[in-house]
Design a protein around this motif. Structure first.
Motif, PDB file in Angstrom:
ATOM      1  N   LYS A  20      -5.319 -41.168   5.887  1.00 42.01           N
ATOM      2  CA  LYS A  20      -6.640 -40.261   6.305  1.00 42.01           C
ATOM      3  C   LYS A  20      -6.926 -39.463   7.478  1.00 42.01           C
ATOM      4  CE  LYS A  20     -10.707 -41.067   4.558  1.00 42.01           C
ATOM      5  NZ  LYS A  20     -11.871 -41.875   3.801  1.00 42.01           N
ATOM      6  N   TYR A  23      -4.710 -37.287   9.221  1.00 45.36           N
ATOM      7  CA  TYR A  23      -4.573 -36.603   8.154  1.00 45.36           C
ATOM      8  C   TYR A  23      -5.971 -34.915   8.421  1.00 45.36           C
ATOM      9  CZ  TYR A  23      -0.769 -38.558   5.881  1.00 45.36           C
ATOM     10  OH  TYR A  23       0.523 -39.348   5.223  1.00 45.36           O
ATOM     11  N   VAL A  24      -6.985 -35.429   8.765  1.00 50.06           N
ATOM     12  CA  VAL A  24      -8.117 -34.709   8.287  1.00 50.06           C
ATOM     13  C   VAL A  24      -8.555 -34.158   9.961  1.00 50.06           C
ATOM     14  CG1 VAL A  24     -10.835 -34.521   8.074  1.00 50.06           C
ATOM     15  CG2 VAL A  24      -9.145 -35.947   6.986  1.00 50.06           C
ATOM     16  N   LEU A  28      -5.090 -30.888   9.634  1.00 50.12           N
ATOM     17  CA  LEU A  28      -5.782 -29.981   8.157  1.00 50.12           C
ATOM     18  C   LEU A  28      -6.217 -28.725   9.054  1.00 50.12           C
ATOM     19  CD1 LEU A  28      -8.739 -31.503   6.201  1.00 50.12           C
ATOM     20  CD2 LEU A  28      -5.884 -31.145   5.298  1.00 50.12           C
ATOM     21  N   THR A 134     -10.279 -34.807   2.331  1.00 43.96           N
ATOM     22  CA  THR A 134      -9.016 -33.956   2.484  1.00 43.96           C
ATOM     23  C   THR A 134      -9.328 -32.772   1.359  1.00 43.96           C
ATOM     24  OG1 THR A 134      -7.369 -35.160   1.307  1.00 43.96           O
ATOM     25  CG2 THR A 134      -7.077 -36.412   3.468  1.00 43.96           C
ATOM     26  N   THR A 136      -6.704 -31.167  -0.542  1.00 38.34           N
ATOM     27  CA  THR A 136      -5.638 -30.071   0.407  1.00 38.34           C
ATOM     28  C   THR A 136      -4.504 -30.178  -0.508  1.00 38.34           C
ATOM     29  OG1 THR A 136      -4.459 -28.862   2.356  1.00 38.34           O
ATOM     30  CG2 THR A 136      -5.066 -31.267   2.534  1.00 38.34           C
TER      31      THR A 136
END
Length: 301
Positions: A20, A23-24, A28, A134, A136
């Motif tokens: 995570k 990803y963030v 993103l 997220t 998304t």
């Protein structure tokens, strides 16, 4: 003891949670950049002006380059993990996630043990935290996360102590409308909201009471049963999909770009998903018009 199929779902949540932060922080922002580039691209008219054509091709190349990490670091690893854990069988619509796990979830809700509850609560919080933080689909996994959300909600809604919808902040909202025109108006008005429009089949196609003569001017409406309703759904950042059929059972997802299919662009599945997610209303309109024409021809025989 947590059953094997349920544990596999929890292992997937651990995988998402473990990635995570990356990803963030890393992907993103890249997704936001790609959305802006795609918006710029669709404002151009490459078929009408050479300057637009040059700019279009330039942006297309930039998108292809910047999208590669999304494919390599998001789409491929996540789908590989789903297959490794036997959560997903590999179908393009990801409906096998529900089909492969719903029975195990129902069985678990009937036969869980007291000691299982803290484990379920821990993983529910992890999944909700991931989806909220997220929020998304990474431009290429809208079908996957749509079905994953449905699947996990089936499990986690059973283990809660209030009537609150814990999936509300990232869940697609359904708006009931009476016509394709009304859905289209709503789509254009709320392009960036995570919403879908539901149009009951009977409001699109109604059975005619009398067959008109050749010289009679009339509005003909016909009825065709294709499941419960047309859903123009998952509209986010001007994206959409069409779901036809009984909810949570047989679904067909179809998408094309709201500017039409670009026959000059070739890409792998994640990029096609990114480009095709803008689409649902056009598909619904075509289906409705085609059905009406066919029924008119049939009734005239």
């Amino acid at each position: 003891m947590i059953p094997k199929k349920i544990q596999a779902l929890f292992d997937f949540i651990d995988y998402l949670d473990g990635n995570k932060k990356e990803y963030v922080e890393k992907y993103l922002p890249l997704c936001e950049e790609l959305i802006k580039l795609d918006t710029q691209r669709h404002k151009l008219k490459p078929k009408q002006n050479y300057n637009d054509k040059q700019e279009y091709d330039k942006i297309k190349e930039i998108i292809a380059t910047k999208f590669s990490p999304i494919t390599a670091k998001i789409y491929n690893p996540i789908t590989a993990k789903l297959r490794e854990l036997n959560i997903w069988t590999g179908d393009d619509t990801f409906n096998s996630i529900w089909n492969s796990n719903s029975a195990a979830i129902i069985d678990f809700k009937e036969n869980f043990k007291q000691e299982d509850i803290p484990v379920v609560m821990k993983y529910k919080n992890k999944y909700l935290s991931f989806r909220n933080d997220t929020n998304t689909d990474f431009l290429c996994l809208s079908f996957a996360f749509h079905v994953l959300d449905e699947t996990f909600k089936e499990l986690f809604d059973f283990f809660k102590d209030s009537d609150k919808n814990e999936f509300d902040s990232f869940e697609t909202k359904t708006i009931e409308v009476d016509s394709i025109e009304e859905a289209l108006h709503g789509f254009l008005k709320d392009k960036k909201k995570n919403i879908k429009f539901s149009i009951p089949t009977e409001n699109i196609l109604a059975k005619p009471t009398d067959k008109p003569t050749k010289n009679e001017v009339t509005n003909i409406k016909n009825e065709l049963y294709m499941g419960n309703k047309y859903e123009v759904g998952d509209i986010k950042n001007n994206n959409g999909q069409v779901i036809i059929g009984d909810a949570n059972e047989t679904k067909m997802n179809s998408t094309i770009t709201d500017k039409g299919i670009d026959n000059n662009e070739k890409s792998d599945l994640p990029q096609k998903t990114f480009k095709w997610q803008r689409t649902g209303i056009i598909i619904a309109t075509i289906l409705a018009i085609t059905t009406i024409i066919l029924m008119i021809i049939f009734n005239s025989l």
